[in-house]
Design a protein around this motif. Structure first.
Motif: not given
Length: 212
Positions: A95-98, A146-149
């Protein structure tokens, strides 16, 4: 008076510059020419450290994987708690580096930090008693989730215009215009709900394996 020397070009400087560019403008903004210009060097000098743009992006992705906490797999936490805490740390890094998530979603490849991450999860699941095949499935499942979210925001996908949700057309979306302003609350809640459901479901399978 002697002219100040330019800092020596290094892999770290290149990766830092590429990371900042990806965070600010996305993957498409990265080019060896632009990186070289930003670093004050000639384009070919980058090739002393990386063969191409893809290798640079791989290195950027690996710096993000390196930010994920793996200590929960080594400090005695049970597999359910460890899996939960790791997932939270992993998602926080993404989330910090989407903008780098699409690269990470391709898998670890040869990236050292990415491989250490995969090794830690798989090893912890096997040590907890999961068969290797199931441990592989768990690692894959968690990466998908996790990656999808981290790829986008559910709440952010709704506009904050109440008129967009005519009750004649969308009778159940009367409050949808409020989602955007509650984006963090909604997205965090959805992630925790999904994570709990996944781990609770895995716990049922684990008990079934123990009884088999």
């Amino acid at each position: 008076m002697a002219r100040p020397r330019k800092p020596l070009l290094s892999r770290e400087r290149i990766v830092d510059a590429a990371s900042a560019l990806v965070d600010a403008e996305g993957l498409e903004a990265v080019s060896t020419r632009r990186l070289a210009a930003g670093l004050g060097v000639s384009g070919p000098s980058l090739y002393n450290h990386f063969r191409n743009k893809d290798e640079i992006l791989d290195a950027v992705a690996d710096t993000v994987s390196a930010q994920v906490d793996l200590s929960m797999f080594e400090d005695g936490r049970d597999w359910r708690t460890a899996l939960h805490d790791w997932a939270v740390s992993y998602r926080a890094a993404l989330r910090a580096h989407p903008n780098i998530v699409p690269v990470l979603a391709q898998g670890p490849g040869r990236r050292p930090a990415g491989l250490r991450l995969a090794d830690a999860v798989f090893g912890a699941m096997v040590e907890a008693g999961w068969p290797p095949a199931q441990a592989t499935h768990i690692g894959a499942l968690m990466r998908y989730f996790i990656t999808g979210s981290a790829l986008g925001s559910f709440a952010g996908g709704f506009v904050d215009d109440e008129a967009a949700y005519n009750p004649a057309d969308y009778p159940h979306l009367g409050q949808a215009h409020l989602l955007a302003e509650r984006r963090q609350q909604v997205d965090e809640g959805a992630f925790e709900t999904g994570l709990k459901a996944l781990i609770d479901g895995l716990a049922v399978q684990y008990e079934q394996l123990a009884r088999a």
